[in-house]
Design a protein around this motif. Structure first.
Motif, PDB file in Angstrom:
ATOM      1  N   GLN A  69       0.861  -1.087  -0.086  1.00  0.00           N
ATOM      2  CA  GLN A  69      -0.015  -0.095   0.133  1.00  0.00           C
ATOM      3  C   GLN A  69       0.723   1.267   0.152  1.00  0.00           C
ATOM      4  O   GLN A  69       0.478   2.305  -0.572  1.00  0.00           O
ATOM      5  N   GLY A  82     -11.442  -0.617  -2.678  1.00  0.00           N
ATOM      6  CA  GLY A  82     -11.636  -1.642  -1.766  1.00  0.00           C
ATOM      7  C   GLY A  82     -12.197  -1.166  -0.364  1.00  0.00           C
ATOM      8  O   GLY A  82     -12.415  -0.332  -0.030  1.00  0.00           O
ATOM      9  N   GLN A  99      -7.677   3.473  -0.823  1.00  0.00           N
ATOM     10  CA  GLN A  99      -6.379   3.548  -1.138  1.00  0.00           C
ATOM     11  C   GLN A  99      -6.471   3.951  -2.572  1.00  0.00           C
ATOM     12  O   GLN A  99      -7.450   3.613  -3.395  1.00  0.00           O
ATOM     13  N   HIS A 130      -4.467  -0.530  -4.716  1.00  0.00           N
ATOM     14  CA  HIS A 130      -5.310  -1.765  -4.539  1.00  0.00           C
ATOM     15  C   HIS A 130      -4.707  -2.767  -5.596  1.00  0.00           C
ATOM     16  O   HIS A 130      -5.208  -3.726  -5.330  1.00  0.00           O
TER      17      HIS A 130
END
Length: 258
Positions: free
Chosen positions: A101, A121, A125, A130
């Motif tokens: 991430q 998600g 992010q 993702h």
């Protein structure tokens, strides 16, 4: 009749020992299951996570039965220490997901794609983060993540015995090493995007100084986005291979402090 009663008492004692061992192992595995990559994701239903925790418990319990003390040690001491140990073990693995991430956030910011499809998600992010996270988890599962996690839990009983709190200094050093590894891995995975963004902005600055009347932002923004997508397609396989190698390196020596 006396012999039958003795046999039943013996079986009851064995069943009680097995239940206690399974319960102690479930405390550690269940706490870690909330943070494990793939198995503990928010998109996984709670019932599935519970079944997975019971399955891990059934696999791990026979291997660590000798390391589980009898019931007379005290319920609350075992409850607290095993829960803390499970959370620590799960957090160490969760940091590898955070590394993906972090890499996605850096890459998205460098290529002006930070807001594109953000929040796709369960955890908000950028789209690149993702993509890297889902791809990394799928790759880890294909590389037998469940087997590595079971071995990881079994080895943990040698370092984190049941009912005993670990040394605070050792845990601090180990945790700091895992956090450092996560940030270093994330920046390493995003390094191609950072370098490309630096070269792009440097070239854009030179062009702007040479041709002040040209609106370089209107020309450069689409080029940056297109270049970022091309670079993503080219670098993602290599980045995931590097990430998987780091994950396998952790499983090879999970409690080593570099």
């Amino acid at each position: 009749m006396t012999e039958m009663i003795g046999t039943l008492a013996q079986l009851a004692g064995i069943g009680e020992t097995l239940l206690w061992t399974g319960f102690v192992v479930l405390l550690r595995v269940g706490a870690a299951m909330a943070l494990l990559p793939a198995f503990g994701e928010l998109v996984v239903p709670q019932r599935i996570r519970l079944v997975l925790a019971l399955a891990f418990t059934a696999v791990i319990s026979p291997a660590v039965a000798a390391d589980v003390p009898p019931m007379d040690q005290g319920f609350w001491a075992v409850f607290l220490t095993e829960t803390a140990a499970g959370l620590a073990l799960g957090a160490a693995l969760r940091l590898f997901v955070h590394a993906l991430q972090i890499a996605g956030a850096i890459a998205a910011q460098a290529t002006s794609l930070a807001q594109l499809l953000a929040g796709a998600g369960a955890e908000p992010q950028p789209a690149i983060g993702h993509l890297l996270t889902i791809s990394g988890l799928a790759l880890a599962m294909a590389a037998d993540l469940h087997v590595s996690c079971a071995e990881y839990f079994i080895l943990s009983y040698d370092i984190l015995p049941v009912g005993r709190l670990p040394d605070a200094a050792d845990m601090a050093d180990w945790g700091l090493a895992q956090v450092t590894r996560a940030f270093a891995t994330g920046f390493t995975l995003a390094a191609p995007f950072v370098i490309a963004s630096f070269l792009y902005n440097l070239a854009l600055g030179v062009i702007n100084r040479a041709m002040p009347q040209l609106m370089v932002a209107f020309v450069g923004a689409p080029a940056l986005t297109a270049g970022g997508l091309v670079l993503l397609a080219l670098s993602t396989p290599l980045a995931l291979a590097v990430w998987l190698a780091a994950l396998n390196g952790f499983f090879a020596a999970p409690f080593a402090v570099p």
